[in-house]
Design a protein around this motif. Structure first.
Motif, PDB file in Angstrom:
ATOM      1  N   THR A 104       0.828  -1.204   0.000  1.00  0.00           N
ATOM      2  CA  THR A 104       0.000   0.000   0.000  1.00  0.00           C
ATOM      3  C   THR A 104       0.862   1.254   0.000  1.00  0.00           C
ATOM      4  OG1 THR A 104      -1.695  -1.194   1.283  1.00  0.00           O
ATOM      5  CG2 THR A 104      -1.852   1.217   1.216  1.00  0.00           C
ATOM      6  N   GLU A 105       0.520   2.203  -0.873  1.00  0.00           N
ATOM      7  CA  GLU A 105       1.197   3.508  -0.909  1.00  0.00           C
ATOM      8  C   GLU A 105       0.472   4.526  -0.028  1.00  0.00           C
ATOM      9  OE1 GLU A 105       3.899   4.600  -2.224  1.00  0.00           O
ATOM     10  OE2 GLU A 105       4.522   3.052  -3.653  1.00  0.00           O
ATOM     11  N   SER A 106      -0.836   4.582  -0.159  1.00  0.00           N
ATOM     12  CA  SER A 106      -1.650   5.540   0.588  1.00  0.00           C
ATOM     13  C   SER A 106      -3.079   5.033   0.600  1.00  0.00           C
ATOM     14  CB  SER A 106      -1.584   6.937  -0.052  1.00  0.00           C
ATOM     15  OG  SER A 106      -2.105   6.898  -1.374  1.00  0.00           O
ATOM     16  N   LEU A 107      -3.909   5.638   1.443  1.00  0.00           N
ATOM     17  CA  LEU A 107      -5.299   5.222   1.587  1.00  0.00           C
ATOM     18  C   LEU A 107      -6.214   6.433   1.537  1.00  0.00           C
ATOM     19  CD1 LEU A 107      -7.579   3.194   2.347  1.00  0.00           C
ATOM     20  CD2 LEU A 107      -6.989   3.617   4.758  1.00  0.00           C
ATOM     21  N   ALA A 108      -7.234   6.348   0.686  1.00  0.00           N
ATOM     22  CA  ALA A 108      -8.282   7.368   0.643  1.00  0.00           C
ATOM     23  C   ALA A 108      -9.637   6.671   0.771  1.00  0.00           C
ATOM     24  CB  ALA A 108      -8.217   8.166  -0.653  1.00  0.00           C
ATOM     25  N   MET A 109     -10.432   7.105   1.729  1.00  0.00           N
ATOM     26  CA  MET A 109     -11.774   6.562   1.921  1.00  0.00           C
ATOM     27  C   MET A 109     -12.780   7.661   1.580  1.00  0.00           C
ATOM     28  SD  MET A 109     -11.047   4.451   5.476  1.00  0.00           S
ATOM     29  CE  MET A 109     -12.721   3.827   5.698  1.00  0.00           C
ATOM     30  N   VAL A 110     -13.813   7.285   0.841  1.00  0.00           N
ATOM     31  CA  VAL A 110     -14.801   8.242   0.353  1.00  0.00           C
ATOM     32  C   VAL A 110     -16.142   8.014   1.053  1.00  0.00           C
ATOM     33  CG1 VAL A 110     -16.006   9.134  -1.685  1.00  0.00           C
ATOM     34  CG2 VAL A 110     -13.634   8.338  -1.885  1.00  0.00           C
ATOM     35  N   ASP A 111     -16.519   8.987   1.867  1.00  0.00           N
ATOM     36  CA  ASP A 111     -17.794   9.023   2.581  1.00  0.00           C
ATOM     37  C   ASP A 111     -18.102   7.751   3.375  1.00  0.00           C
ATOM     38  OD1 ASP A 111     -19.723  11.266   2.792  1.00  0.00           O
ATOM     39  OD2 ASP A 111     -21.192   9.674   2.456  1.00  0.00           O
ATOM     40  N   VAL A 112     -17.111   7.316   4.136  1.00  0.00           N
ATOM     41  CA  VAL A 112     -17.329   6.232   5.086  1.00  0.00           C
ATOM     42  C   VAL A 112     -16.354   6.430   6.245  1.00  0.00           C
ATOM     43  CG1 VAL A 112     -15.739   4.658   3.916  1.00  0.00           C
ATOM     44  CG2 VAL A 112     -17.533   3.733   5.395  1.00  0.00           C
ATOM     45  N   VAL A 113     -16.843   6.210   7.459  1.00  0.00           N
ATOM     46  CA  VAL A 113     -16.040   6.346   8.671  1.00  0.00           C
ATOM     47  C   VAL A 113     -16.337   5.170   9.583  1.00  0.00           C
ATOM     48  CG1 VAL A 113     -15.831   8.864   8.608  1.00  0.00           C
ATOM     49  CG2 VAL A 113     -17.854   7.821   9.664  1.00  0.00           C
ATOM     50  N   SER A 114     -15.747   5.178  10.760  1.00  0.00           N
ATOM     51  CA  SER A 114     -15.924   4.043  11.664  1.00  0.00           C
ATOM     52  C   SER A 114     -17.345   3.944  12.215  1.00  0.00           C
ATOM     53  CB  SER A 114     -14.925   4.139  12.818  1.00  0.00           C
ATOM     54  OG  SER A 114     -15.079   5.376  13.509  1.00  0.00           O
ATOM     55  N   ARG A 115     -18.046   5.079  12.286  1.00  0.00           N
ATOM     56  CA  ARG A 115     -19.409   5.061  12.821  1.00  0.00           C
ATOM     57  C   ARG A 115     -20.333   5.883  11.918  1.00  0.00           C
ATOM     58  NH1 ARG A 115     -19.090   2.704  17.881  1.00  0.00           N
ATOM     59  NH2 ARG A 115     -16.961   2.662  18.732  1.00  0.00           N
ATOM     60  N   PRO A 116     -20.661   5.324  10.736  1.00  0.00           N
ATOM     61  CA  PRO A 116     -21.522   6.038   9.797  1.00  0.00           C
ATOM     62  C   PRO A 116     -22.985   5.961  10.206  1.00  0.00           C
ATOM     63  CG  PRO A 116     -21.045   3.885   8.932  1.00  0.00           C
ATOM     64  CD  PRO A 116     -20.247   4.011  10.225  1.00  0.00           C
ATOM     65  N   LEU A 117     -23.787   6.802   9.606  1.00  0.00           N
ATOM     66  CA  LEU A 117     -25.235   6.791   9.844  1.00  0.00           C
ATOM     67  C   LEU A 117     -25.886   6.039   8.690  1.00  0.00           C
ATOM     68  CD1 LEU A 117     -25.612  10.533  10.939  1.00  0.00           C
ATOM     69  CD2 LEU A 117     -25.493   8.510  12.422  1.00  0.00           C
ATOM     70  N   PHE A 118     -25.794   4.700   8.728  1.00  0.00           N
ATOM     71  CA  PHE A 118     -26.314   3.905   7.634  1.00  0.00           C
ATOM     72  C   PHE A 118     -27.833   3.979   7.515  1.00  0.00           C
ATOM     73  CE2 PHE A 118     -22.680   0.720   6.696  1.00  0.00           C
ATOM     74  CZ  PHE A 118     -22.312   1.477   5.604  1.00  0.00           C
ATOM     75  N   GLY A 119     -28.483   4.473   8.563  1.00  0.00           N
ATOM     76  CA  GLY A 119     -29.927   4.643   8.482  1.00  0.00           C
ATOM     77  C   GLY A 119     -30.328   5.591   7.367  1.00  0.00           C
ATOM     78  N   ALA A 120     -29.396   6.471   6.983  1.00  0.00           N
ATOM     79  CA  ALA A 120     -29.684   7.421   5.914  1.00  0.00           C
ATOM     80  C   ALA A 120     -29.825   6.737   4.564  1.00  0.00           C
ATOM     81  CB  ALA A 120     -28.590   8.478   5.849  1.00  0.00           C
ATOM     82  N   THR A 121     -29.370   5.483   4.467  1.00  0.00           N
ATOM     83  CA  THR A 121     -29.463   4.759   3.200  1.00  0.00           C
ATOM     84  C   THR A 121     -30.678   3.839   3.149  1.00  0.00           C
ATOM     85  OG1 THR A 121     -28.128   2.869   3.960  1.00  0.00           O
ATOM     86  CG2 THR A 121     -26.945   4.765   3.052  1.00  0.00           C
ATOM     87  N   THR A 122     -31.559   3.930   4.139  1.00  0.00           N
ATOM     88  CA  THR A 122     -32.698   3.010   4.221  1.00  0.00           C
ATOM     89  C   THR A 122     -33.574   3.062   2.982  1.00  0.00           C
ATOM     90  OG1 THR A 122     -32.730   3.156   6.636  1.00  0.00           O
ATOM     91  CG2 THR A 122     -34.732   2.380   5.549  1.00  0.00           C
ATOM     92  N   ARG A 123     -33.884   4.263   2.511  1.00  0.00           N
ATOM     93  CA  ARG A 123     -34.771   4.383   1.353  1.00  0.00           C
ATOM     94  C   ARG A 123     -34.140   3.764   0.112  1.00  0.00           C
ATOM     95  NH1 ARG A 123     -36.774  10.213  -0.874  1.00  0.00           N
ATOM     96  NH2 ARG A 123     -34.544  10.311  -1.359  1.00  0.00           N
ATOM     97  N   MET A 124     -32.862   4.003  -0.075  1.00  0.00           N
ATOM     98  CA  MET A 124     -32.175   3.443  -1.225  1.00  0.00           C
ATOM     99  C   MET A 124     -32.142   1.925  -1.151  1.00  0.00           C
ATOM    100  SD  MET A 124     -29.054   1.893  -2.068  1.00  0.00           S
ATOM    101  CE  MET A 124     -27.911   2.447  -0.802  1.00  0.00           C
ATOM    102  N   ARG A 125     -31.824   1.390   0.053  1.00  0.00           N
ATOM    103  CA  ARG A 125     -31.753  -0.056   0.205  1.00  0.00           C
ATOM    104  C   ARG A 125     -33.121  -0.706   0.009  1.00  0.00           C
ATOM    105  NH1 ARG A 125     -30.368  -1.200   5.357  1.00  0.00           N
ATOM    106  NH2 ARG A 125     -29.989   0.898   6.130  1.00  0.00           N
ATOM    107  N   ALA A 126     -34.157  -0.017   0.456  1.00  0.00           N
ATOM    108  CA  ALA A 126     -35.509  -0.536   0.267  1.00  0.00           C
ATOM    109  C   ALA A 126     -35.875  -0.585  -1.217  1.00  0.00           C
ATOM    110  CB  ALA A 126     -36.512   0.324   1.031  1.00  0.00           C
ATOM    111  N   PHE A 127     -35.461   0.432  -1.944  1.00  0.00           N
ATOM    112  CA  PHE A 127     -35.730   0.461  -3.381  1.00  0.00           C
ATOM    113  C   PHE A 127     -35.004  -0.682  -4.089  1.00  0.00           C
ATOM    114  CE2 PHE A 127     -34.535   1.767  -7.698  1.00  0.00           C
ATOM    115  CZ  PHE A 127     -35.784   2.022  -8.241  1.00  0.00           C
ATOM    116  N   MET A 128     -33.727  -0.883  -3.729  1.00  0.00           N
ATOM    117  CA  MET A 128     -32.959  -1.959  -4.350  1.00  0.00           C
ATOM    118  C   MET A 128     -33.566  -3.314  -4.029  1.00  0.00           C
ATOM    119  SD  MET A 128     -30.228  -0.636  -5.972  1.00  0.00           S
ATOM    120  CE  MET A 128     -29.107  -2.018  -6.080  1.00  0.00           C
ATOM    121  N   GLY A 129     -33.901  -3.525  -2.756  1.00  0.00           N
ATOM    122  CA  GLY A 129     -34.420  -4.823  -2.340  1.00  0.00           C
ATOM    123  C   GLY A 129     -35.811  -5.119  -2.862  1.00  0.00           C
TER     124      GLY A 129
END
Length: 299
Positions: free
Chosen positions: A138-163
């Motif tokens: 590994t040379e370096s690490l970049a993480m995009v819009d994710v952390v150790s304690r995200p608010l995954f509840g905000a993705t509920t509508r999207m996940r419901a649509f997919m499922g």
């Protein structure tokens, strides 16, 4: 379905202010894992340092198309369809460790010793796990819009649509479904995304190009537990770290971003304005620029 739509890609990239000279398609490569699973990788070529770009859950490697156009002259970009996504095989094991091992298979297959790691959401988890397991690769690490304690509840509508997706006859029909629940979405970018996310099923109707069998509440609990576990592990990471948060993200708060980044010996975070969770599609120009600046600093 055909994934490569250069005219649409060029038109959208131009409208987003992305400067590019080369609209040739990436080379699709396949790699076999020890468990027999086959992975699909989009190799954008280039003679610069290698950079692995990992997509979020239910997305595909094509989510990086806009960013790849902007960066393909600066780096050897490798966009991987994670197992269970896109053109990669489905599996029984979707652990973060198995995803990280898959990345190693790709790098070994291409004889790449070290790589910059970039990952969005689920891909960010995989990138972080890879950097922790394989620091010498590994040379370096970049993480995009994710952390150790995200608010995954905000993705509920999207996940419901997919499922709950019943299938559709045309991509335009799916775009209309999404616009009905998310009317502020850009129709052109939405259509480009859906053409990458959908495939024709055995019944002739369109279905998702991802395995949704492991997306129940218990599986998200496992992901959240794994993310929280990074807090005790990343203080030992010597690699430069960048967190790119969507400025309008409901998944990652500024407080959570600041708390997570403080745990890295060499970490920083930025807001990418005019972007939600899918930063790489919402504002690829500014994300690409942020990665350029970050990589230049780490050379």
């Amino acid at each position: 379905m055909e994934d490569w739509h250069p005219e649409a890609l060029a038109a959208i990239a131009d409208r987003l202010g992305i400067a590019f000279d080369d609209i040739t398609p990436p080379c699709a490569r396949r790699f076999s894992c020890k468990d027999g699973l086959s992975l699909n990788v989009l190799d954008w070529g280039g003679s610069g340092p290698a950079a692995v770009l990992l997509h979020g859950g239910a997305l595909t490697a094509r989510t990086w198309d806009y960013v790849a156009l902007a960066l393909r002259t600066d780096a050897r970009l490798l966009c991987i369809d994670l197992r269970g996504h896109g053109a990669s095989d489905w599996a029984e094991d979707y652990s973060i460790g198995s995803h990280a091992t898959d990345v190693l298979v790709v790098l070994d297959g291409l004889r790449i010793e070290r790589s910059r790691m970039v990952g969005m959401s689920l891909g960010g988890m995989v990138a972080c796990e890879f950097a922790l397991r394989y620091p010498d690769r590994t040379e370096s690490l970049a993480m995009v819009d994710v952390v150790s304690r995200p608010l995954f509840g905000a993705t509920t509508r999207m996940r419901a649509f997919m499922g709950g997706f019943p299938g559709a006859s045309t991509v335009e029909e799916v775009v209309a479904m999404v616009l009905a629940v998310s009317p502020k979405s850009d129709p052109d970018r939405l259509e480009y995304r859906m053409r990458a996310l959908l495939k024709q099923g055995h019944d002739g109707r369109l279905a998702w190009k991802c395995d949704l069998r492991y997306r129940g509440a218990s599986d998200y609990a496992v992901l959240l537990h794994h993310l929280a576990g990074f807090e005790a592990r990343v203080p030992d990471m010597a690699h430069p770290f960048l967190l790119a948060r969507g400025g309008n993200s409901r998944v990652v708060s500024e407080e959570a971003a600041d708390d997570f980044v403080r745990r890295f010996p060499d970490g920083r975070w930025i807001n990418v304005e005019n972007a939600g969770h899918n930063v790489q599609e919402d504002n690829p120009r500014d994300l690409a620029h942020a990665l350029e600046v970050f990589w230049a600093r780490t050379m």
